[in-house]
Design a protein around this motif. Structure first.
Motif, PDB file in Angstrom:
ATOM      1  N   ARG A 112       0.809  -1.226   0.000  1.00 22.93           N
ATOM      2  CA  ARG A 112       0.000   0.000   0.000  1.00 22.93           C
ATOM      3  C   ARG A 112       0.839   1.271   0.000  1.00 22.93           C
ATOM      4  NH1 ARG A 112      -3.965  -2.407   4.434  1.00 22.93           N
ATOM      5  NH2 ARG A 112      -5.300  -3.585   3.022  1.00 22.93           N
ATOM      6  N   ARG A 113       2.155   1.141  -0.050  1.00 26.36           N
ATOM      7  CA  ARG A 113       3.041   2.298   0.046  1.00 26.36           C
ATOM      8  C   ARG A 113       3.887   2.422  -1.211  1.00 26.36           C
ATOM      9  NH1 ARG A 113       3.680  -0.703   4.793  1.00 26.36           N
ATOM     10  NH2 ARG A 113       5.675  -1.437   4.038  1.00 26.36           N
ATOM     11  N   GLY A 114       3.621   3.413  -2.023  1.00 27.11           N
ATOM     12  CA  GLY A 114       4.435   3.667  -3.199  1.00 27.11           C
ATOM     13  C   GLY A 114       4.186   2.676  -4.321  1.00 27.11           C
ATOM     14  N   ASP A 115       5.191   2.540  -5.190  1.00 29.29           N
ATOM     15  CA  ASP A 115       5.096   1.651  -6.345  1.00 29.29           C
ATOM     16  C   ASP A 115       5.526   0.238  -5.983  1.00 29.29           C
ATOM     17  OD1 ASP A 115       4.383   3.857  -7.814  1.00 29.29           O
ATOM     18  OD2 ASP A 115       6.189   3.910  -9.035  1.00 29.29           O
ATOM     19  N   VAL A 116       4.707  -0.726  -6.333  1.00 25.61           N
ATOM     20  CA  VAL A 116       5.052  -2.146  -6.269  1.00 25.61           C
ATOM     21  C   VAL A 116       4.957  -2.653  -7.695  1.00 25.61           C
ATOM     22  CG1 VAL A 116       4.399  -4.432  -5.436  1.00 25.61           C
ATOM     23  CG2 VAL A 116       4.200  -2.441  -3.921  1.00 25.61           C
ATOM     24  N   VAL A 117       6.033  -3.253  -8.159  1.00 22.56           N
ATOM     25  CA  VAL A 117       6.084  -3.731  -9.536  1.00 22.56           C
ATOM     26  C   VAL A 117       6.264  -5.244  -9.533  1.00 22.56           C
ATOM     27  CG1 VAL A 117       7.290  -3.549 -11.727  1.00 22.56           C
ATOM     28  CG2 VAL A 117       7.074  -1.534 -10.264  1.00 22.56           C
ATOM     29  N   PHE A 118       5.376  -5.930 -10.240  1.00 20.31           N
ATOM     30  CA  PHE A 118       5.505  -7.373 -10.440  1.00 20.31           C
ATOM     31  C   PHE A 118       6.359  -7.544 -11.680  1.00 20.31           C
ATOM     32  CE2 PHE A 118       2.042  -6.959  -7.634  1.00 20.31           C
ATOM     33  CZ  PHE A 118       1.856  -8.167  -6.984  1.00 20.31           C
ATOM     34  N   ILE A 119       7.520  -8.167 -11.501  1.00 21.13           N
ATOM     35  CA  ILE A 119       8.534  -8.214 -12.558  1.00 21.13           C
ATOM     36  C   ILE A 119       9.168  -9.603 -12.605  1.00 21.13           C
ATOM     37  CG2 ILE A 119      10.255  -7.273 -10.962  1.00 21.13           C
ATOM     38  CD1 ILE A 119      11.525  -5.803 -13.325  1.00 21.13           C
ATOM     39  N   SER A 120       9.473 -10.060 -13.802  1.00 23.00           N
ATOM     40  CA  SER A 120      10.084 -11.371 -14.005  1.00 23.00           C
ATOM     41  C   SER A 120      11.282 -11.241 -14.935  1.00 23.00           C
ATOM     42  CB  SER A 120       9.069 -12.339 -14.621  1.00 23.00           C
ATOM     43  OG  SER A 120       9.625 -13.628 -14.773  1.00 23.00           O
ATOM     44  N   ALA A 121      12.102 -12.261 -14.907  1.00 24.82           N
ATOM     45  CA  ALA A 121      13.187 -12.372 -15.881  1.00 24.82           C
ATOM     46  C   ALA A 121      13.018 -13.632 -16.715  1.00 24.82           C
ATOM     47  CB  ALA A 121      14.540 -12.403 -15.166  1.00 24.82           C
ATOM     48  N   ALA A 122      11.985 -14.404 -16.410  1.00 24.41           N
ATOM     49  CA  ALA A 122      11.753 -15.687 -17.082  1.00 24.41           C
ATOM     50  C   ALA A 122      11.067 -15.472 -18.429  1.00 24.41           C
ATOM     51  CB  ALA A 122      10.894 -16.586 -16.197  1.00 24.41           C
ATOM     52  N   ASN A 123      11.306 -16.398 -19.331  1.00 24.15           N
ATOM     53  CA  ASN A 123      10.598 -16.458 -20.622  1.00 24.15           C
ATOM     54  C   ASN A 123      10.524 -15.100 -21.322  1.00 24.15           C
ATOM     55  OD1 ASN A 123      10.033 -19.235 -20.139  1.00 24.15           O
ATOM     56  ND2 ASN A 123       8.399 -18.598 -18.771  1.00 24.15           N
ATOM     57  N   ALA A 173      19.660 -13.733 -11.327  1.00 25.47           N
ATOM     58  CA  ALA A 173      20.265 -12.483 -11.793  1.00 25.47           C
ATOM     59  C   ALA A 173      19.337 -11.304 -11.507  1.00 25.47           C
ATOM     60  CB  ALA A 173      20.590 -12.563 -13.286  1.00 25.47           C
ATOM     61  N   LEU A 174      18.045 -11.487 -11.704  1.00 21.91           N
ATOM     62  CA  LEU A 174      17.085 -10.427 -11.395  1.00 21.91           C
ATOM     63  C   LEU A 174      17.107 -10.113  -9.903  1.00 21.91           C
ATOM     64  CD1 LEU A 174      14.780  -8.476 -12.012  1.00 21.91           C
ATOM     65  CD2 LEU A 174      13.211 -10.444 -11.957  1.00 21.91           C
ATOM     66  N   ALA A 175      17.155 -11.131  -9.066  1.00 21.99           N
ATOM     67  CA  ALA A 175      17.221 -10.896  -7.615  1.00 21.99           C
ATOM     68  C   ALA A 175      18.421 -10.018  -7.277  1.00 21.99           C
ATOM     69  CB  ALA A 175      17.292 -12.224  -6.862  1.00 21.99           C
ATOM     70  N   GLY A 176      19.542 -10.248  -7.952  1.00 26.79           N
ATOM     71  CA  GLY A 176      20.715  -9.406  -7.737  1.00 26.79           C
ATOM     72  C   GLY A 176      20.464  -7.966  -8.124  1.00 26.79           C
ATOM     73  N   LEU A 191       8.071 -14.703 -10.556  1.00 35.98           N
ATOM     74  CA  LEU A 191       8.242 -13.258 -10.588  1.00 35.98           C
ATOM     75  C   LEU A 191       8.555 -12.762  -9.183  1.00 35.98           C
ATOM     76  CD1 LEU A 191       5.427 -12.196  -9.163  1.00 35.98           C
ATOM     77  CD2 LEU A 191       4.543 -12.364 -11.464  1.00 35.98           C
ATOM     78  N   PHE A 192       8.881 -11.503  -9.102  1.00 38.30           N
ATOM     79  CA  PHE A 192       9.014 -10.814  -7.829  1.00 38.30           C
ATOM     80  C   PHE A 192       8.023  -9.663  -7.811  1.00 38.30           C
ATOM     81  CE2 PHE A 192      13.433 -12.380  -8.319  1.00 38.30           C
ATOM     82  CZ  PHE A 192      13.571 -13.058  -7.107  1.00 38.30           C
ATOM     83  N   ALA A 193       7.468  -9.388  -6.646  1.00 38.67           N
ATOM     84  CA  ALA A 193       6.779  -8.123  -6.403  1.00 38.67           C
ATOM     85  C   ALA A 193       7.811  -7.285  -5.655  1.00 38.67           C
ATOM     86  CB  ALA A 193       5.533  -8.330  -5.567  1.00 38.67           C
ATOM     87  N   ALA A 194       8.256  -6.206  -6.266  1.00 37.53           N
ATOM     88  CA  ALA A 194       9.341  -5.403  -5.705  1.00 37.53           C
ATOM     89  C   ALA A 194       8.883  -3.968  -5.488  1.00 37.53           C
ATOM     90  CB  ALA A 194      10.544  -5.427  -6.645  1.00 37.53           C
ATOM     91  N   CYS A 195       9.300  -3.412  -4.377  1.00 35.88           N
ATOM     92  CA  CYS A 195       9.016  -2.010  -4.071  1.00 35.88           C
ATOM     93  C   CYS A 195      10.109  -1.168  -4.722  1.00 35.88           C
ATOM     94  CB  CYS A 195       9.000  -1.788  -2.563  1.00 35.88           C
ATOM     95  SG  CYS A 195       7.718  -2.727  -1.718  1.00 35.88           S
TER      96      CYS A 195
END
Length: 137
Positions: free
Chosen positions: A45-56, A73-76, A97-101
């Motif tokens: 609920r705070r700021g931007d959260v982006v669902f992002i992947s490096a797969a496929n 590599a994306l986690a890095g 994927l990751f949900a990243a702030c």
């Protein structure tokens, strides 16, 4: 130059119909995140959260081992950001994927680096918005 090609309508429709889950929330395009259990901290609920992947990349299926290496590599690249592991799913198709702030501008750069077509943005707990990296929105 990103090398991204425009996404065809069938692929765009699949992205819009998918369920994105990570960090105890589920979200669909156009809908607010729903907690999968106790709400906890409400981190989304705070700021931007982006669902992002490096797969496929480019929506083309790759071997599982290759996808795992790309996700590491994306986690890095997301080091220092709050992030939660999850998946995007439509029927039998699922990918990690990751949900990243992190700000959308940074997410766009990272997603392009990994050859992704789009990311899902949740801003301040609002409805999920699909952001295509080929410039269409």
């Amino acid at each position: 130059m990103t090398g991204l090609r425009p996404v065809d309508e069938a692929t765009a429709r699949a992205y819009r119909r998918s369920l994105y889950r990570a960090g105890g929330i589920s979200v669909r395009v156009g809908q607010r995140p729903l907690p999968d259990g106790p709400e906890g901290s409400g981190w989304w609920r705070r700021g931007d959260v982006v669902f992002i992947s490096a797969a496929n990349p480019g929506g083309r299926r790759r071997p599982d081992g290759w996808n795992r290496r790309r996700m590491r590599a994306l986690a890095g690249r997301l080091a220092g950001c709050e992030r939660h592991e999850g998946e995007g799913r439509l029927g039998q198709w699922a990918e990690p994927l990751f949900a990243a702030c992190l700000p959308l501008a940074r997410a766009r750069v990272i997603a392009r680096h990994f050859g992704q077509n789009a990311v899902l943005l949740v801003r301040d707990g609002g409805p999920g918005r699909l952001v295509f990296l080929d410039g269409r929105g």
